[in-house]
Design an enzyme around this catalytic site. Structure first.
Site, PDB file in Angstrom:
ATOM      1  N   CYS A 263     -41.535 -34.296  31.691  1.00 24.69           N
ATOM      2  CA  CYS A 263     -40.761 -35.699  31.344  1.00 24.69           C
ATOM      3  C   CYS A 263     -40.814 -36.806  32.375  1.00 24.69           C
ATOM      4  CB  CYS A 263     -39.567 -35.228  30.657  1.00 24.69           C
ATOM      5  SG  CYS A 263     -39.647 -34.518  29.367  1.00 24.69           S
TER       6      CYS A 263
HETATM    7  C1  UDX Z   1     -35.452 -33.896  31.692  1.00 18.19           C
HETATM    8  C2  UDX Z   1     -34.176 -34.700  30.995  1.00 18.19           C
HETATM    9  O1  UDX Z   1     -32.908 -34.137  31.580  1.00 18.19           O
HETATM   10  C3  UDX Z   1     -34.100 -34.483  29.499  1.00 18.19           C
HETATM   11  O2  UDX Z   1     -32.957 -34.900  28.701  1.00 18.19           O
HETATM   12  C4  UDX Z   1     -35.258 -34.931  28.872  1.00 18.19           C
HETATM   13  O3  UDX Z   1     -35.279 -34.910  27.238  1.00 18.19           O
HETATM   14  C5  UDX Z   1     -36.638 -34.345  29.592  1.00 18.19           C
HETATM   15  O4  UDX Z   1     -36.474 -34.489  30.979  1.00 18.19           O
HETATM   16  P1  UDX Z   1     -36.072 -31.330  32.206  1.00 18.19           P
HETATM   17  O5  UDX Z   1     -37.508 -32.016  32.397  1.00 18.19           O
HETATM   18  O6  UDX Z   1     -36.170 -30.372  31.408  1.00 18.19           O
HETATM   19  O7  UDX Z   1     -35.260 -32.554  31.378  1.00 18.19           O
HETATM   20  O8  UDX Z   1     -35.153 -30.948  33.541  1.00 18.19           O
HETATM   21  P2  UDX Z   1     -34.164 -31.575  34.258  1.00 18.19           P
HETATM   22  O9  UDX Z   1     -33.093 -30.588  34.302  1.00 18.19           O
HETATM   23  O10 UDX Z   1     -33.715 -32.938  33.864  1.00 18.19           O
HETATM   24  O11 UDX Z   1     -34.914 -31.590  35.772  1.00 18.19           O
HETATM   25  C6  UDX Z   1     -35.908 -32.298  36.144  1.00 18.19           C
HETATM   26  C7  UDX Z   1     -36.191 -32.265  37.543  1.00 18.19           C
HETATM   27  O12 UDX Z   1     -35.363 -32.889  38.276  1.00 18.19           O
HETATM   28  C8  UDX Z   1     -36.396 -30.943  37.995  1.00 18.19           C
HETATM   29  O13 UDX Z   1     -37.669 -30.896  38.952  1.00 18.19           O
HETATM   30  C9  UDX Z   1     -35.010 -30.742  38.951  1.00 18.19           C
HETATM   31  O14 UDX Z   1     -35.367 -29.852  39.969  1.00 18.19           O
HETATM   32  C10 UDX Z   1     -34.890 -32.171  39.496  1.00 18.19           C
HETATM   33  N1  UDX Z   1     -33.642 -32.483  39.837  1.00 18.19           N
HETATM   34  C11 UDX Z   1     -32.585 -32.262  38.859  1.00 18.19           C
HETATM   35  C12 UDX Z   1     -33.506 -33.054  41.209  1.00 18.19           C
HETATM   36  O15 UDX Z   1     -34.433 -32.863  41.987  1.00 18.19           O
HETATM   37  N2  UDX Z   1     -32.209 -33.101  41.656  1.00 18.19           N
HETATM   38  C13 UDX Z   1     -31.082 -33.475  40.810  1.00 18.19           C
HETATM   39  O16 UDX Z   1     -29.808 -33.380  41.192  1.00 18.19           O
HETATM   40  C14 UDX Z   1     -31.431 -32.714  39.295  1.00 18.19           C
END
Ligand code: UDX
Length: 423
Positions: A263
C-alpha cells in the site's frame, strides 16, 4: 443481504468472509481456479490471522466463490475489490476496475430492482464517478435511479486485517445520493465504529491521504533519525518524547529501514502522479518517497563502515517480509538490501519465520536458514529488516556470529547492553 464481491485477493477475501460472518449471503467472484477451490474448501489462499477459522465456518454455507458474474444479477450490493497495480509512471492501473465494471453492467441488464455498486479498491479520486459509473450504466442500459454508486475504502493492515475489519476505527461511505449510502451502511449494522458519509471523490481521497500521512510520519522519523545519528542522539528516545504530544501521537514514528508493503509505496506514488497531472508539484510527498528509497542503502553504508568491504563476507539478513505477521514481501525493504549485498560480493544468509518461500522466487540462489541462530552462526554482519516479535528475544544467538556487527533496521532488539548493535 445478498452481496457479490469482485476479486478474491487480500481485500476481497477478507471483506467477503467477514460479510458472511455478519450473516450476509456472499459470493466472491474470482478468476483464479485454484483460489476458488481453496476458498470453497475453507482453506485461505493467503495467511491472515483469524481468517482460516472464519472461512471454515462460512464456506459452503453463507460464502462461496465462483468464476462467473451470475451472482451479480441477484445481488443487493456489489463490492469491487480488484487490484490497482502501479503503472511504470507510478499512476494506478485501472484496467481491472474497468473490466469488472463492464462485467457487472452486463449482468445488471434486464434485472429489475435496485442494486448498489461499491468500489472498495483503492482508486484515484474521480474513478468511481468517471470510470465505474459510466461503464456500468452503459453496459446495463440503465439509469442512476436503478443502479446506485458508492465508494467505501478499507483501512486494513495486513496480518491484522480480520480484526481491523471487525473493529474498524472508522467507516467511510462516499455516495452521491442518500439511498445508495444508506444501503452500504446497512451491510455494516453489526459494526460499532464512527461512521462518516462523504462525497464519492472525498472517500477515494481519504484512503490516499491516510496512507500518505502515515508514510509521511515514517519518512519524517527517518529524516530526524538520520540527523540524530550524525549528532550521536538516540532517535527512539527523541520520538518517545515527541509522540507523547497528543497532537502528534506515538504510532508510526519508528525510524529504520523504511516502509514497504502493497500500500504505502504504491499509494504515495499514485498520489504524486495524480498531483502532477493536476499541475501541482507535490514536493513533500516526493520527499517521503525519496527518503524511503535511501534508507536501505544507509543501512549498507553503516554495515560497511563497521565491517569493512563486504566482498566474500557472510551477512545474515533477519526478516524478509515487509513487516511482521505476514509472508508478504511486496516492496519489502529486504529486497533492495539483498540486491546491494549481492552487488558488493557478500554471501547472503537469510531467515524469516514465514516469508522465505516467497523470497526464494526473487533470490533463488541465496542461502535460507530454518532459524535465526543458524543464519547468525559464523556471520560477519547482520541486518535486521523486519519487526518480527521473535527477534526481540534474540540475545545469546548473536554470540554465534564471527563478528558481532548488528545493524538494526527495526528498533526491536533487547540484547543486553546492546553490544554490537548499531543503528
Ligand atoms: C497499511 C495501513 O496501515 C493500512 O491502514 C492500509 O489500509 C494499508 O497500508 P500495511 O501495509 O499492512 O497497512 O502495513 P503497516 O503496518 O501500516 O506498515 C507498513 C510499513 O511501514 C511496514 O513496512 C512497516 O515496517 C513500516 N513502518 C511502520 C515503519 O517503518 N515505521 C513505523 O513506525 C511503522
Amino acid at each position: 443481504m445478498r452481496i457479490s464481491v469482485v476479486g478474491g485477493g487480500y481485500v476481497g477475501l477478507v471483506t467477503g468472509t467477514c460479510f458472511a460472518e455478519f450473516g450476509h449471503q456472499v459470493t466472491i467472484i474470482e478468476i483464479d481456479p485454484e483460489k476458488i477451490k481453496a476458498i470453497n474448501e475453507g482453506k485461505p489462499p493467503i495467511y491472515e490471522d483469524g481468517l482460516e477459522d472464519l472461512l471454515k465456518k462460512n464456506a459452503g454455507h453463507r460464502l462461496r466463490a465462483e468464476d462467473g458474474y451470475e451472482s451479480v444479477a441477484g445481488a443487493d450490493i456489489v463490492f469491487i475489490c480488484v487490484g490497482t497495480p502501479p503503472k511504470p509512471d507510478g499512476s494506478a492501473n485501472l484496467s481491472y476496475i474497468e473490466s469488472a465494471s463492464c462485467s457487472i453492467g452486463e449482468k445488471l441488464k434486464d434485472i429489475p430492482g435496485y442494486c448498489v455498486v461499491v468500489v472498495k479498491s483503492t482508486v484515484p479520486p474521480g474513478t468511481t464517478e468517471h470510470v465505474v459509473r459510466p461503464v456500468v450504466l452503459k453496459m446495463a442500459k440503465k439509469t442512476e435511479r436503478e443502479i446506485g454508486f458508492a465508494m467505501n475504502p478499507e483501512f486494513l493492515r495486513e496480518g491484522r486485517a480480520v480484526a481491523d475489519f471487525m473493529n474498524p476505527d472508522r467507516l467511510v461511505i462516499g455516495s452521491s445520493d442518500p439511498r445508495s449510502g444508506k444501503q452500504v451502511e446497512e451491510v455494516y449494522t453489526s459494526v460499532r465504529a464512527p461512521l462518516i458519509h462523504t462525497g464519492i471523490s472525498a472517500a477515494e481521497m481519504i484512503k490516499y491521504t491516510s496512507n500518505a500521512f502515515l508514510a509521511t510520519k515514517i519518512s519524517f522519523s527517518n529524516e530526524i533519525g538520520n540527523i540524530c545519528k550524525n549528532l550521536g542522539i538516540d532517535v527512539y528516545d527523541v520520538m518517545k518524547g515527541v509522540g507523547l504530544d497528543p497532537r502528534i501521537g506515538p504510532l508510526f514514528l519508528n525510524a529504520g529501514a523504511g516502509f514497504g508493503g502493497s500500500c504505502f509505496p504504491k499509494d504515495v506514488s499514485a498520489l504524486v502522479s495524480l498531483a502532477e497531472h493536476a499541475g501541482e508539484k507535490p514536493v513533500l510527498l516526493q520527499s517521503v518517497l525519496a527518503i524511503n528509497e535511501q534508507q536501505p542503502s544507509r543501512m549498507i553504508t553503516i554495515l560497511e563502515k563497521r565491517a569493512g568491504s563486504l566482498a566474500g563476507k557472510r551477512i545474515a539478513v533477519l526478516g524478509l517480509a515487509f513487516k511482521d505477521n505476514t509472508d508478504d514481501i511486496r516492496d519489502s525493504r529486504a529486497v533492495p538490501v539483498i540486491q546491494m549485498l549481492l552487488a558488493k560480493g557478500a554471501r547472503v544468509i537469510a531467515y524469516d519465520p514465514m516469508a522465505a518461500p516467497n523470497m526464494k522466487k526473487i533470490f533463488p540462489a541465496i542461502e535460507y536458514c530454518p532459524t535465526a541462530a543458524d543464519a547468525l552462526r559464523g556471520a560477519d554482519g547482520c541486518l535486521v529488516m523486519t519487526e518480527w516479535p521473535e527477534f526481540t528475544r534474540l540475545d545469546k544467538e548473536f554470540d554465534l556470529m564471527a563478528h558481532t556487527v548488528i545493524i538494526e533496521g527495526r528498533h526491536i532488539l533487547s540484547r543486553k547492553d546492546r553490544e554490537g548493535i548499531c543503528w
